[in-house]
Design a protein around this motif. Structure first.
Motif, PDB file in Angstrom:
ATOM      1  N   GLY A  22      16.424   9.165  -6.294  1.00 50.38           N
ATOM      2  CA  GLY A  22      14.979   9.339  -6.379  1.00 50.38           C
ATOM      3  C   GLY A  22      14.543  10.783  -6.269  1.00 50.38           C
ATOM      4  O   GLY A  22      13.425  11.071  -5.862  1.00 50.38           O
TER       5      GLY A  22
ATOM      6  N   GLU B 172      13.959   3.548   1.913  1.00 57.49           N
ATOM      7  CA  GLU B 172      13.377   4.874   1.744  1.00 57.49           C
ATOM      8  C   GLU B 172      13.014   5.130   0.289  1.00 57.49           C
ATOM      9  O   GLU B 172      11.962   5.668  -0.020  1.00 57.49           O
ATOM     10  CB  GLU B 172      14.377   5.950   2.189  1.00 57.49           C
ATOM     11  CG  GLU B 172      14.390   6.176   3.660  1.00 57.49           C
ATOM     12  CD  GLU B 172      15.515   7.149   4.056  1.00 57.49           C
ATOM     13  OE1 GLU B 172      15.406   7.728   5.122  1.00 57.49           O
ATOM     14  OE2 GLU B 172      16.483   7.308   3.279  1.00 57.49           O
TER      15      GLU B 172
ATOM     16  N   HIS C 246       9.415   5.780  -1.350  1.00 55.35           N
ATOM     17  CA  HIS C 246       9.250   6.995  -2.117  1.00 55.35           C
ATOM     18  C   HIS C 246       8.726   6.676  -3.519  1.00 55.35           C
ATOM     19  O   HIS C 246       7.802   7.312  -4.013  1.00 55.35           O
ATOM     20  CB  HIS C 246      10.593   7.718  -2.199  1.00 55.35           C
ATOM     21  CG  HIS C 246      10.556   8.986  -2.981  1.00 55.35           C
ATOM     22  ND1 HIS C 246      10.009  10.140  -2.489  1.00 55.35           N
ATOM     23  CD2 HIS C 246      10.986   9.280  -4.226  1.00 55.35           C
ATOM     24  CE1 HIS C 246      10.112  11.089  -3.404  1.00 55.35           C
ATOM     25  NE2 HIS C 246      10.704  10.590  -4.462  1.00 55.35           N
TER      26      HIS C 246
ATOM     27  N   HIS D 278       7.089   4.054  -4.464  1.00 54.55           N
ATOM     28  CA  HIS D 278       5.728   3.535  -4.366  1.00 54.55           C
ATOM     29  C   HIS D 278       4.730   4.702  -4.334  1.00 54.55           C
ATOM     30  O   HIS D 278       3.742   4.742  -5.056  1.00 54.55           O
ATOM     31  CB  HIS D 278       5.590   2.688  -3.112  1.00 54.55           C
ATOM     32  CG  HIS D 278       4.210   2.159  -2.891  1.00 54.55           C
ATOM     33  ND1 HIS D 278       3.661   1.174  -3.668  1.00 54.55           N
ATOM     34  CD2 HIS D 278       3.249   2.528  -2.002  1.00 54.55           C
ATOM     35  CE1 HIS D 278       2.427   0.935  -3.265  1.00 54.55           C
ATOM     36  NE2 HIS D 278       2.149   1.752  -2.251  1.00 54.55           N
ATOM     37  N   ARG D 279       5.042   5.664  -3.477  1.00 54.45           N
ATOM     38  CA  ARG D 279       4.186   6.830  -3.330  1.00 54.45           C
ATOM     39  C   ARG D 279       4.142   7.637  -4.642  1.00 54.45           C
ATOM     40  O   ARG D 279       3.102   8.089  -5.078  1.00 54.45           O
ATOM     41  CB  ARG D 279       4.742   7.695  -2.202  1.00 54.45           C
ATOM     42  CG  ARG D 279       3.676   8.429  -1.448  1.00 54.45           C
ATOM     43  CD  ARG D 279       4.238   9.044  -0.184  1.00 54.45           C
ATOM     44  NE  ARG D 279       4.087   8.178   0.963  1.00 54.45           N
ATOM     45  CZ  ARG D 279       5.049   7.961   1.850  1.00 54.45           C
ATOM     46  NH1 ARG D 279       6.233   8.511   1.713  1.00 54.45           N
ATOM     47  NH2 ARG D 279       4.826   7.191   2.879  1.00 54.45           N
ATOM     48  N   ARG D 280       5.315   7.779  -5.246  1.00 57.54           N
ATOM     49  CA  ARG D 280       5.412   8.530  -6.494  1.00 57.54           C
ATOM     50  C   ARG D 280       4.543   7.879  -7.571  1.00 57.54           C
ATOM     51  O   ARG D 280       3.879   8.548  -8.352  1.00 57.54           O
ATOM     52  CB  ARG D 280       6.892   8.581  -6.909  1.00 57.54           C
ATOM     53  CG  ARG D 280       7.229   9.242  -8.208  1.00 57.54           C
ATOM     54  CD  ARG D 280       6.899  10.692  -8.317  1.00 57.54           C
ATOM     55  NE  ARG D 280       7.677  11.630  -7.538  1.00 57.54           N
ATOM     56  CZ  ARG D 280       8.823  12.188  -7.910  1.00 57.54           C
ATOM     57  NH1 ARG D 280       9.379  11.849  -9.037  1.00 57.54           N
ATOM     58  NH2 ARG D 280       9.407  13.078  -7.145  1.00 57.54           N
TER      59      ARG D 280
ATOM     60  N   LEU E  75       0.969   8.644  -7.000  1.00 57.44           N
ATOM     61  CA  LEU E  75       0.757  10.052  -7.323  1.00 57.44           C
ATOM     62  C   LEU E  75       0.651  10.243  -8.837  1.00 57.44           C
ATOM     63  O   LEU E  75      -0.217  10.962  -9.332  1.00 57.44           O
ATOM     64  CB  LEU E  75       1.914  10.868  -6.750  1.00 57.44           C
ATOM     65  CG  LEU E  75       1.751  12.374  -6.743  1.00 57.44           C
ATOM     66  CD1 LEU E  75       0.645  12.768  -5.789  1.00 57.44           C
ATOM     67  CD2 LEU E  75       3.054  13.046  -6.316  1.00 57.44           C
ATOM     68  N   LEU E  76       1.538   9.571  -9.563  1.00 60.16           N
ATOM     69  CA  LEU E  76       1.507   9.688 -11.026  1.00 60.16           C
ATOM     70  C   LEU E  76       0.209   9.120 -11.583  1.00 60.16           C
ATOM     71  O   LEU E  76      -0.383   9.675 -12.503  1.00 60.16           O
ATOM     72  CB  LEU E  76       2.719   8.980 -11.638  1.00 60.16           C
ATOM     73  CG  LEU E  76       4.056   9.696 -11.471  1.00 60.16           C
ATOM     74  CD1 LEU E  76       5.210   8.811 -11.919  1.00 60.16           C
ATOM     75  CD2 LEU E  76       4.070  11.009 -12.245  1.00 60.16           C
ATOM     76  N   ASP E  77      -0.239   8.015 -10.996  1.00 61.27           N
ATOM     77  CA  ASP E  77      -1.526   7.436 -11.385  1.00 61.27           C
ATOM     78  C   ASP E  77      -2.621   8.472 -11.246  1.00 61.27           C
ATOM     79  O   ASP E  77      -3.433   8.668 -12.142  1.00 61.27           O
ATOM     80  CB  ASP E  77      -1.880   6.274 -10.435  1.00 61.27           C
ATOM     81  CG  ASP E  77      -1.414   4.962 -10.991  1.00 61.27           C
ATOM     82  OD1 ASP E  77      -0.956   4.960 -12.144  1.00 61.27           O
ATOM     83  OD2 ASP E  77      -1.490   3.951 -10.264  1.00 61.27           O
ATOM     84  N   TYR E  78      -2.587   9.101 -10.093  1.00 63.35           N
ATOM     85  CA  TYR E  78      -3.626  10.083  -9.780  1.00 63.35           C
ATOM     86  C   TYR E  78      -3.616  11.249 -10.768  1.00 63.35           C
ATOM     87  O   TYR E  78      -4.639  11.599 -11.329  1.00 63.35           O
ATOM     88  CB  TYR E  78      -3.435  10.587  -8.344  1.00 63.35           C
ATOM     89  CG  TYR E  78      -4.297  11.772  -8.030  1.00 63.35           C
ATOM     90  CD1 TYR E  78      -5.632  11.621  -7.683  1.00 63.35           C
ATOM     91  CD2 TYR E  78      -3.783  13.066  -8.097  1.00 63.35           C
ATOM     92  CE1 TYR E  78      -6.437  12.709  -7.421  1.00 63.35           C
ATOM     93  CE2 TYR E  78      -4.566  14.165  -7.838  1.00 63.35           C
ATOM     94  CZ  TYR E  78      -5.900  13.982  -7.506  1.00 63.35           C
ATOM     95  OH  TYR E  78      -6.688  15.064  -7.260  1.00 63.35           O
TER      96      TYR E  78
END
Lengths: 456, 728
Positions: free
Chosen positions: A209, A218, A222, A224-226, A229-232
């Motif tokens: 990752g 982990e 990670h 999920h957060r990514r 972030l990409l959406d944003y």
């Protein structure tokens, strides 16, 4: 989380390196295939690998000294190798020696000097690069055409690896942008594919990752957060996109395309049938020893293909025109300087020594691929490895009768172990087109191709 | 205005296309084409050949005059060729220039500068290495490499930066290290088996001062009257002792100690304290007492790290007493405001808050928010779209200014001028430039520009022969790379003349490099210090190890490369590369041919096709033969003389320094190079015009470097959109 996910069956480093089907045993064999592929074992994926060596070779030591006796047909049937390729002797059954191939678009064709930049730029694109200040204009490379055809099949549509970092600025060759000398893989006419030159980071990107995350939990967090972030950032970029003019959109469009590809990559990496790779496969520290480094890259390439992270790889072992001194081979003069040997026997010998060392590294790759068993044979049996340079002899900057090897069976469509002599001036692009077709792409043309290479 | 295709005679062409500037009245360049044309093509051959060349390159008529059609150029060149013969060049293929996006990605170097300014974190130099070069200067066309692989790496970097910048109240995850018996090292014993007194240990690099849990697991083979005693040890010292009462692996014991350990490598081990060995004992099981260490493990650091000062300060500014959500919102605003070119709007902050709302703690939210601010195209992309020739907006100008002078982000003060659109006022801009150049961050200009200008970036991939130059190592290379940056920076900040770059009799180096140069060590530290060079022949950058090494082959000097470097990097007058079919001179094997390299090159210069360039390059390179392929001074006799094409004698590095100091090409080329770096695009003819107009106002005969930089910033070239975008 499914109870049956296959992530607990990591491919073991020793098994992979020890090689041989016996070492693996049959149950493991199947474990190495994604469930999806297992269901359709008839359709074992074909892989395509390009390995480039800069500055041409010593042609006198590359081809066999004495051509085999007999007719052309007989000559084609038996393969003998020149002294520089002797390290590959034990892999002879996997290799074909190609002669007669030409890279016309690496020739000046009115653009003057710059044969090195043109050689790497045209090798996989077979398009004449534009010589201009602060600009590039080329074409899509064969590997990227293949990647486009296979898009969606693997998390990484293609892998671009280099043994030497690209030069971000400065003069490289006679007015050509440095990008030409440091990239053989081109996503489009104006965009080289970013090249990974750090083995540890490459491993982390493929298997961890991007962040050396060791546990699945982990990596899930990670990912999920990514994704958020990409959406944003996608929304951010789309908003900017609306207000820009067409030329200015180009940069932003690249950004958006990259975001979309990363989203697909994330999704693909979360598939349950993906193979895990054990921590001990992570390269320790980046070694500064050149040939060790190249071997580590080759191990990672093998691993990426074996775990179906990708099916298309390019490996530029050093930037075209590279002038590094091969001190590890006892050679103190720069490679590029040496390649202009002016027929000086001592220098030609040094060049042959470099060629031999590079061939040894290719042998390592072939061995790795051959020792990994999967449905339908070894990984090498399901791959095509194209190895060579866009310059024949560095001394004269000629681009015909290039030194090219074609290794592997690509799922049975290639029959290695031969010397394939093409008519003089046969475009190298014909080989590319042939392999693209073998991969299932229905390309009509690649670069300056005039048809598919006759390898039968 | 002429209609395309209607011009058929040279007279018409000159009348319609040229006479405005090259007519009777005060002709530009002292070239009166109307008069020349009236004398016919039989006269003034040199002038006509010049005209032909200008036409063949399509540089005349210049922008913004309308451009003749290609067919028209072809027709005129044909007419000229009929009279003047084959010396009239062919019409060149139009020099294609990429459509230049006014929007570009920050380069890896600029990203690192911004991260440092924003979070005080230094990122590793190779964190974002996958940059492909388009030009001498990385800023030109930056962003060509922007695909999934690049973005993947960038997001990972943004991630690790935000993790390092913002600490969580709970540690993220507790690192666990363990080694089983066979991987432990113990003196003279195999693996974890201790058959005599000793320690089996694991060496671990503790990442920082902190609390750790150390564990050791062992079992015993008992013998004699007492049980085996073992101890957990740290660096050989016992931190816990235990009696092993059982026998065999099923009775293994574990010792656990929680303790504070300092940063750095430490050995954690298990010791066997009371060996017993009676080989003559009757019962074989009573002969030998042994301890087998199964495992040693380390968990930690267990304690959270204290917040970073960046984190503390950010939250302080965001209003400590505020309710959490409000504080988070204003922290995001502060970050985005600083990092993005344009000020964030309320909706941008709202979206950031939505993004982080699921995070478990305010710190975790801040962390993800920081990563998002960095990942956003609003940070990554800089520049501005605008009408040709119009002034840049305040934010775009401030971003360009901060990138040029600092290689970094604008600071608070510059941001205020930017966002209020007052930075465009000449007075404000002048004051800001002065302030920014006096700031220590102005080193960013030297650090970004100099390695590219001098082409020493290549030193990073250049490997001099280890056999011939064993003393050349990574440290020396770093010292070499620092030297020209420090010299440039000192000249800039101290208001010294730009020509000092090639004539300064002092330099800025550390002890190692001074030793390499054979200078008496005056310094007592590893820091860069000022050294006098008056007793040497090193002058300015001409004596810098970085340049002398980068322009050499790995095993020997190359006068040709050095001469080419002087022409190309310092004078902007690069000779054309050898024609493809040129016979290659074997300069490196002079001995075998019984000729010195100088003699071989001399021979080479007699070959037509080689001569014109080598007569210009070789003497410049020979002037630096005093220095070897890693920049050391050669002792004894060195052939370092040469004759320039105009007959000037050049003698050694001092001669070269004198020549360059007075060379009319040096300052203009330096100025053009700085300007290209400043605006991030190759300069068009119109750009060059604008620049030249600005530089003409500099009246000092020996202008300070800082004046050149200031003049560029205050010119329309820097402050406005390019005027001739359609040409680009």
């Amino acid at each position: 989380m499914s109870l049956f996910h296959r992530r607990t069956n990591p491919i073991d480093r020793r098994a992979l390196l020890r090689g041989g089907s016996a070492a693996l045993g049959l149950p493991l064999l199947e474990a190495m295939l994604p469930a999806r592929a297992l269901a359709q074992s008839a359709l074992t994926p074909k892989r395509l690998i390009y390995v480039y060596v800069p500055n041409g070779v010593n042609m006198e030591e590359w081809f066999p000294h004495r051509p085999p006796e007999g007719t052309t047909a007989a000559a084609n049937a038996t393969l003998s190798l020149g002294p520089s390729l002797l390290p590959l002797a034990s892999h002879k059954q996997h290799i074909s020696l190609l002669s007669g191939l030409t890279l016309d678009k690496a020739r000046p064709n009115g653009d003057g000097p710059g044969d090195h930049a043109r050689a790497s730029a045209a090798f996989l694109t077979c398009v004449q690069p534009l010589k201009a200040e602060g600009a590039v204009q080329l074409g899509i490379s064969a590997d990227q055409a293949a990647a486009a055809h296979l898009r969606g099949k693997t998390p990484f549509p293609s892998l671009t690896v280099g043994g030497e970092a690209p030069r971000s600025s400065g003069q490289c060759d006679s007015g050509y942008a440095c990008a030409y000398s440091s990239h053989i893989s081109w996503r489009s006419a104006t965009q080289p594919a970013a090249k990974e030159t750090d083995p540890v980071r490459l491993f982390d990107r493929l298997f961890r990752g991007g962040a050396n995350l060791t546990t699945i939990t982990e990596r899930r967090e990670h990912a999920h957060r990514r994704r958020s972030l990409l959406d944003y950032v996608r929304e951010d970029a789309s908003k900017l996109h609306g207000v820009l003019g067409s030329t200015d959109r180009q940069t932003l469009e690249r950004y958006l395309t990259a975001v979309r590809e990363l989203e697909l990559q994330l999704a693909a990496l979360e598939k349950e049938d993906l193979h895990e790779v054990a921590d001990e496969m992570r390269p320790k520290n980046a070694t500064s020893k050149r040939f060790d480094r190249l071997r580590i890259f080759n191990d990672l390439i093998t691993l990426a293909l074996a775990t179906d992270r990708t099916r298309v790889v390019t490996f530029l072992t050093a930037n075209e025109g590279s002038n590094r001194a091969y001190s590890e081979l006892g050679i103190n003069e720069g490679h590029h300087s040496l390649s202009h040997h002016g027929k000086n026997p001592a220098k030609m010998k040094s060049i042959a020594r470099i060629d031999r060392a590079n061939a040894r590294v290719l042998g390592h790759l072939l061995k790795g691929l051959a020792s990994h068993q999967e449905v339908g044979g070894s990984l090498l049996d399901n791959s095509a490895v194209v190895y060579g340079s866009g310059i024949a002899s560095g001394n004269a900057h000629k681009h015909h009768n290039l030194p090219i090897l074609l290794c592997g069976r690509m799922g049975g469509v290639l029959r290695p172990g031969r010397h394939i002599q093409s008519l003089p001036n046969t475009p190298l692009a014909n080989l590319h087109l042939h392999l693209l077709r073998c991969l299932g792409a229905n390309s009509e043309q690649h670069g300056d191709s005039t048809g598919v290479l006759d390898v039968v | 205005m002429a209609q395309e295709g209607q011009v058929t005679t040279l007279g018409e062409f000159i009348e319609q296309r040229c006479s405005k500037c090259h007519g009777i009245e005060d002709p530009k360049g002292d070239l009166n084409l109307v008069a020349l044309e009236s004398e016919g093509l039989g006269e003034n051959r040199d002038e006509w050949l010049l005209v032909a060349e200008e036409l063949s390159l399509q540089v005349m008529p210049p922008h913004p005059e309308p451009k003749p059609a290609r067919s028209e150029y072809l027709a005129m060149l044909g007419i000229l060729r009929d009279s003047l013969g084959d010396e009239v060049p062919e019409l060149s293929t139009p020099v294609t220039r990429a459509p230049f996006s006014a929007l570009r990605r920050r380069t890896g170097r600029e990203i690192a500068g911004a991260i440092l300014a924003l979070t005080d974190i230094e990122t590793p130099a190779d964190a974002l290495p996958m940059e492909a070069g388009l030009h001498v200067y990385d800023v030109v066309g930056a962003g060509m490499t922007l695909d999934a692989a690049w973005l993947d790496r960038w997001l990972s970097l943004a991630d690790s930066v935000s993790r390092e910048a913002i600490r969580l109240p709970e540690p993220d995850r507790i690192p666990h290290v363990q080694a089983s018996g066979r991987k432990l090292s113990s003196p003279r014993q195999s693996g974890g088996r201790l058959s005599t007194q000793g320690i089996a240990h694991l060496t671990h690099e503790f990442p920082r001062d902190g609390n750790y849990t150390l564990r050791g697991k062992a079992w015993a083979q008992q013998a004699g009257t007492r049980h085996a005693w073992v101890a957990l040890t740290l660096d050989g010292k016992r931190i816990e002792e235990l009696q092993v009462t059982g026998e065999g692996p099923d009775s293994a014991i574990t010792m656990t100690v929680h303790m504070r350990v300092t940063k750095g490598p430490h050995q954690v081990g298990v010791a066997f304290l009371n060996d017993y060995f009676q080989p003559k004992e009757e019962d074989p099981r009573e002969r030998d007492r042994n301890v087998i260490v199964e495992q040693v493990s380390i968990d930690g650091p267990l304690d959270p790290q204290p917040p970073t000062s960046f984190q503390t300060e950010l939250l302080l500014q965001a209003g400590e007493g505020n309710e959490t959500q409000a504080q988070l919102g204003s922290a995001m605003t502060l970050l985005a405001n600083r990092a993005w070119q344009e000020a964030p709007r309320a909706e941008d902050i709202q979206r950031l808050l939505e993004l982080v709302q699921e995070e478990p703690s305010p710190q975790a939210s801040l962390r993800l928010g920081l990563a998002a601010v960095l990942a956003s195209p609003r940070f990554l992309l800089v520049g501005e779209i605008g009408e040709p020739g119009t002034p840049l907006s305040g934010p775009a100008l401030a971003t360009r200014l901060a990138l040029f002078l600092w290689g970094s982000l604008p600071d608070e003060q510059l941001l205020q001028y930017a966002r209020s659109n007052t930075i465009q006022e000449t007075g404000v801009l002048e004051r800001e430039v002065e302030r920014m150049l006096q700031d220590p961050r102005a080193r960013g200009l030297a650090a970004g520009f100099v390695p590219q200008w001098l082409q020493i970036v290549r030193l990073k991939s250049h490997a001099p022969s280890k056999e011939l130059f064993p003393e050349y190592d990574a440290q020396l290379r770093e010292a070499m790379l620092t030297e020209p940056v420090e010299l440039f920076h000192s000249i800039l900040q101290d208001g010294l003349p730009a020509r000092d770059l090639v004539r300064a009799d002092w330099t800025m180096i550390n002890q190692q490099l001074a030793g390499h140069y054979g200078l008496p060590a005056t310094g007592h530290s590893k820091e860069t210090e000022r050294y006098s060079l008056t007793e040497t022949v090193r002058r300015g950058i001409l004596g810098h190890g970085a340049i002398l090494t980068a322009s050499s082959d790995p095993g020997r000097t190359s006068p040709v490369l050095r001469g080419k470097w002087v022409l190309e990097a310092l004078l902007g007058d690069a000779p054309p590369p050898p024609a493809p079919d040129t016979s290659v001179l074997d300069v490196s094997a002079p001995a075998e041919l019984g000729l010195s390299m100088r003699e071989r090159l001399k021979l080479h210069r007699t070959e037509p096709g080689c001569a014109s360039c080598h007569v210009a390059m070789d003497p410049l390179g020979f002037a630096l033969e005093r220095f070897d392929a890693v920049g050391r001074t050669r002792v004894g006799k060195v052939d370092e003389q040469g004759t320039l094409p105009d007959g000037t004698q050049l003698d050694g590095p001092l001669g070269l320094s004198q020549m360059l100091t007075s060379d009319a090409r040096f300052l203009p080329h330096l100025t053009r190079s700085l300007a290209t770096y400043a605006v991030g695009r190759p300069l068009s003819p119109d750009d060059l015009d604008t620049l030249e107009r600005a530089i003409r106002e500099v009246h000092e005969p020996d202008p300070p470097l800082v004046t050149l930089v200031r003049t560029i910033v205050l010119s329309d070239l820097f402050r406005c959109q390019p005027r001739d975008t359609q040409d680009l």
